[in-house]
Design a protein around this motif. Structure first.
Motif, PDB file in Angstrom:
ATOM      1  N   ASP A   1      33.397  54.599  30.103  1.00 44.94           N
ATOM      2  CA  ASP A   1      33.841  54.244  28.756  1.00 44.94           C
ATOM      3  C   ASP A   1      34.270  55.450  27.921  1.00 44.94           C
ATOM      4  O   ASP A   1      35.088  55.315  27.014  1.00 44.94           O
TER       5      ASP A   1
ATOM      6  N   ARG B   1      38.735  38.614  33.031  1.00 48.78           N
ATOM      7  CA  ARG B   1      39.552  39.480  32.183  1.00 48.78           C
ATOM      8  C   ARG B   1      40.927  39.643  32.820  1.00 48.78           C
ATOM      9  O   ARG B   1      41.072  40.346  33.818  1.00 48.78           O
TER      10      ARG B   1
ATOM     11  N   HIS C   1      33.130  42.323  31.378  1.00 48.48           N
ATOM     12  CA  HIS C   1      32.348  43.269  30.579  1.00 48.48           C
ATOM     13  C   HIS C   1      33.211  44.457  30.151  1.00 48.48           C
ATOM     14  O   HIS C   1      34.160  44.832  30.840  1.00 48.48           O
ATOM     15  N   ASP C   2      32.844  45.063  29.031  1.00 50.65           N
ATOM     16  CA  ASP C   2      33.492  46.306  28.616  1.00 50.65           C
ATOM     17  C   ASP C   2      33.076  47.419  29.567  1.00 50.65           C
ATOM     18  O   ASP C   2      31.999  47.350  30.182  1.00 50.65           O
ATOM     19  N   PRO C   3      33.912  48.468  29.687  1.00 51.66           N
ATOM     20  CA  PRO C   3      33.535  49.590  30.555  1.00 51.66           C
ATOM     21  C   PRO C   3      32.191  50.182  30.134  1.00 51.66           C
ATOM     22  O   PRO C   3      31.883  50.300  28.945  1.00 51.66           O
TER      23      PRO C   3
ATOM     24  N   HIS D   1      34.184  44.854  34.967  1.00 51.69           N
ATOM     25  CA  HIS D   1      35.202  44.773  33.917  1.00 51.69           C
ATOM     26  C   HIS D   1      36.112  43.556  34.092  1.00 51.69           C
ATOM     27  O   HIS D   1      36.247  42.744  33.182  1.00 51.69           O
TER      28      HIS D   1
END
Length: 178
Positions: free
Chosen positions: A81, A135, A74-76, A69
């Protein structure tokens, strides 16, 4: 399941040294849980509610949170998520209850493989451990961390939980030399 644990290097560059210690503690945690039944993995050491099963799942989450992340941006990924974090901020710890040891260990082992791939890709693009992660954190939580910070934090995270794992394991079956 065979878990290899090597000693950290006595001499290496900065990233090699940090990765060596991280790998050592990753294996230490998995070894502390090895050989236990699913029921034993759910046992805590009063008055704490920490379990070795919860620790495996928590560390899988922490691996994905920091390396995938934050470091790689990256998205969870599942199961993080859709986890009900608002209902239970310690969902990673608590949701492990009743899960099979093999599944929890596989979750952590897969997270470690993904984390190493994220770190390898990050360092291949720019080997400077002092550069910021992809991020940024919420500014209210402080400044954006660096690759170095993530590595040091992960060594700290595993080392702290290795001490917990020692105590929990000894309370389950008396093992002190895992």
């Amino acid at each position: 399941m065979t878990i290899e644990r090597s000693d950290p290097p006595h001499s290496a560059d900065e990233v090699g040294m940090l990765r060596g210690f991280l790998d050592h503690y990753r294996a230490t945690i998995r070894l502390q849980a090895s050989g236990l039944s699913d029921e034993q993995l759910d046992q805590s050491l009063a008055p704490s509610d920490l379990t070795l099963g919860g620790m495996l799942k928590h560390l899988a989450f922490v691996e994905d949170y920091w390396f995938s992340h934050h470091l790689a941006g990256h998205d969870p990924a599942p199961p993080w998520d859709t986890a009900p974090w608002d209902d239970d901020p310690d969902w990673d710890w608590h949701s492990a209850s009743g899960e099979a040891h093999a599944d929890l260990d596989a979750l952590l082992a897969a997270a470690i493989v993904r984390s190493d791939a994220c770190l390898d890709a990050t360092l291949a693009a720019d080997p400077d451990p002092g550069r910021p992660v992809a991020r940024p954190r919420d500014p209210a939580r402080g400044p954006t961390v660096t690759v170095r910070w993530v590595l040091v934090h992960m060594v700290e995270e595993y080392a702290r939980h290795a001490g917990h794992a020692d105590l929990i394991r000894q309370s389950i079956d008396g093992a002190t030399d895992v």
